[in-house]
Scaffold this active site. Structure first.
Site, PDB file in Angstrom:
ATOM      1  N   ARG A   1      -3.143 -10.189   4.823  1.00 51.19           N
ATOM      2  CA  ARG A   1      -3.559 -10.236   3.410  1.00 51.19           C
ATOM      3  C   ARG A   1      -2.410  -9.672   2.579  1.00 51.19           C
ATOM      4  NH1 ARG A   1      -5.867  -6.944  -0.380  1.00 51.19           N
ATOM      5  NH2 ARG A   1      -7.472  -7.865  -1.695  1.00 51.19           N
TER       6      ARG A   1
ATOM      7  N   LYS B   1       0.825  -1.216   0.000  1.00 51.15           N
ATOM      8  CA  LYS B   1       0.000   0.000   0.000  1.00 51.15           C
ATOM      9  C   LYS B   1       0.854   1.259   0.000  1.00 51.15           C
ATOM     10  CE  LYS B   1      -4.339  -2.057   1.041  1.00 51.15           C
ATOM     11  NZ  LYS B   1      -5.321  -2.484   2.014  1.00 51.15           N
TER      12      LYS B   1
HETATM   13  N1  HH2 Z   1      -7.361  -4.121   0.624  1.00 50.37           N
HETATM   14  C1  HH2 Z   1      -7.703  -4.129  -0.675  1.00 50.37           C
HETATM   15  C2  HH2 Z   1      -8.773  -4.906  -1.128  1.00 50.37           C
HETATM   16  N2  HH2 Z   1      -9.477  -5.695  -0.288  1.00 50.37           N
HETATM   17  N3  HH2 Z   1      -9.831  -6.527   1.888  1.00 50.37           N
HETATM   18  C3  HH2 Z   1      -9.514  -6.551   3.184  1.00 50.37           C
HETATM   19  N4  HH2 Z   1     -10.196  -7.339   4.032  1.00 50.37           N
HETATM   20  N5  HH2 Z   1      -8.497  -5.791   3.685  1.00 50.37           N
HETATM   21  C4  HH2 Z   1      -7.745  -4.954   2.900  1.00 50.37           C
HETATM   22  O1  HH2 Z   1      -6.833  -4.281   3.414  1.00 50.37           O
HETATM   23  C5  HH2 Z   1      -8.063  -4.917   1.496  1.00 50.37           C
HETATM   24  C6  HH2 Z   1      -9.134  -5.720   1.021  1.00 50.37           C
HETATM   25  C7  HH2 Z   1      -6.928  -3.278  -1.632  1.00 50.37           C
HETATM   26  O2  HH2 Z   1      -5.817  -3.965  -2.105  1.00 50.37           O
HETATM   27  P1  HH2 Z   1      -5.774  -4.767  -3.487  1.00 50.37           P
HETATM   28  O3  HH2 Z   1      -6.804  -5.836  -3.526  1.00 50.37           O
HETATM   29  O4  HH2 Z   1      -4.389  -5.256  -3.685  1.00 50.37           O
HETATM   30  O5  HH2 Z   1      -6.046  -3.669  -4.589  1.00 50.37           O
HETATM   31  P2  HH2 Z   1      -7.342  -3.245  -5.406  1.00 50.37           P
HETATM   32  O6  HH2 Z   1      -8.409  -2.880  -4.438  1.00 50.37           O
HETATM   33  O7  HH2 Z   1      -6.871  -2.074  -6.230  1.00 50.37           O
HETATM   34  O8  HH2 Z   1      -7.765  -4.407  -6.245  1.00 50.37           O
END
Ligand code: HH2
Length: 258
Positions: A239, A203
Site C-alpha cells: 500500500r 510512515k
Molecule cells: N495505513 C494507513 C491507513 N490505512 N490500511 C491498511 N490496510 N494498512 C495500512 O498500513 C494503512 C491503512 C495510514 O496511512 P495513510 O492512509 O496514508 O494516512 P491517514 O491514515 O493519515 O489518512
C-alpha cells in the site's frame, strides 16, 4: 495498491485530494503508473486523529467513487458499514478495515452479502492513543494470533476466506523496532495462508530510522526500500503513495528474485 486520502488531515497527503476532481485524477494517474487497485479513504487514522462522522465520510468519498464510475479498481478504506455499503454499490471491490471488523458490528454482513474482498489489519489500541508507549512480549506472535482470530471471526460471519487478506498494521500501536521486526519476520504472518498487505509508505518510522526522532513522515526512497524488503519476505500487496517509484523498484526486485 495506491493510496488516495480524501481528507484534510492525513499525515502525508492530507488536503491534496480533498477535492473530488483532484482525488479522481490522482486515482486514474496511479492506475496508469501501474497500481492494480487504489485505496480511497475519507477518514485519517494517523496517530492522534479524531474520528469523523458517517455523513462527513460519505460526503468525501462518494463523489470520488461516482467520478471513477468503475474505471479504476477501488478499495474503500473504512470501518463503517454504511460507507462500505455505498462504496461497494458504486463499484468498489475491497473493504479495507483498519479495525479488522471490531468497530462496526454491521460491517461483516455488508462484506458477506456483497461477496467483497476484505483486508483485516492489526492495530493496538485506537488512533487517538495508539502511539503512547506500545508494548508487546513478542510483537510478531501477538499480531499473528490477532490476525488468525480476526480471520476466523470474518469467516464465521459468512465472508469467503479466499477473499480475505491480512495486514500487520505498520505504525498502528508500534514502535520503530516493532515495525521493522514485523517486516523481518513477515514470513511468519504469510504462513497463515492468506495474502499479506504491507503499508510502510511514508510512515514516521522511516524518518525516525534515518535520524529524526520527531519525524512524522518518511521519504519515498526509504518507503521503497521497506516495500522491497517486505516483498522479499512474502508481502503480496504493497500500500503506497508513490506508485511509479514502487512499481519500478518492485518490478526490478521481482526479476532479480525470481
Ligand atoms: N495505513 C494507513 C491507513 N490505512 N490500511 C491498511 N490496510 N494498512 C495500512 O498500513 C494503512 C491503512 C495510514 O496511512 P495513510 O492512509 O496514508 O494516512 P491517514 O491514515 O493519515 O489518512
Amino acid at each position: 495498491m495506491g493510496v488516495v486520502n480524501v481528507t484534510p488531515d492525513s499525515f502525508s497527503d492530507g488536503g491534496l485530494n480533498l477535492d473530488a476532481d483532484d482525488a479522481a485524477a490522482t486515482a486514474r494517474r496511479m492506475l496508469e503508473e501501474g497500481a492494480a487497485i487504489v485505496d480511497v479513504g475519507g477518514e485519517s487514522t494517523r496517530p492522534g486523529a479524531e474520528p469523523v462522522s458517517v455523513d462527513e465520510e460519505l460526503r468525501r468519498v462518494v463523489p470520488v467513487l461516482e467520478q471513477l464510475d468503475g474505471e479504476v479498481p477501488v478499495s474503500i478504506d473504512t470501518s463503517k458499514a454504511e460507507v462500505a455499503r455505498r462504496a461497494l454499490g458504486l463499484g468498489a471491490e475491497v473493504v479495507n478495515d483498519v479495525t479488522a471488523l471490531r468497530s462496526d458490528p454491521d460491517l461483516a454482513a455488508v462484506v458477506a452479502e456483497q461477496d467483497a474482498y476484505l483486508c483485516l489489519m492489526h492495530m493496538l489500541g485506537e488512533p487517538r492513543t495508539m502511539q503512547r508507549d506500545p508494548r508487546y512480549g513478542d510483537v510478531v506472535a501477538e499480531v499473528k494470533a490477532f490476525l488468525e482470530e480476526r480471520l476466523a471471526a470474518a469467516v464465521a460471519a459468512g465472508i469467503t476466506e479466499e477473499r480475505i487478506c491480512l495486514d500487520p498494521g505498520i505504525g498502528f500501536g508500534k514502535t520503530v523496532e516493532h515495525n521493522f521486526e514485523l517486516i523481518r519476520r513477515l514470513d511468519e504472518l504469510a504462513a497463515l495462508g492468506r495474502p499479506v498487505v504491507v503499508g510502510f509508505s511514508r510512515k514516521s518510522s522511516l524518518g525516525k530510522l534515518l535520524g529524526d526522532p520527531d519525524a512524522t513522515t518518511g521519504t519515498t526512497a526509504a518507503s521503497v526500500g521497506a516495500a522491497v524488503a517486505a516483498y522479499e519476505r512474502g508481502a503480496t500487496i504493497l500500500r503506497v503513495h508513490d506508485v511509479r517509484e514502487h512499481v519500478e523498484a518492485l518490478t526490478a526486485a521481482a526479476a532479480a528474485l525470481r
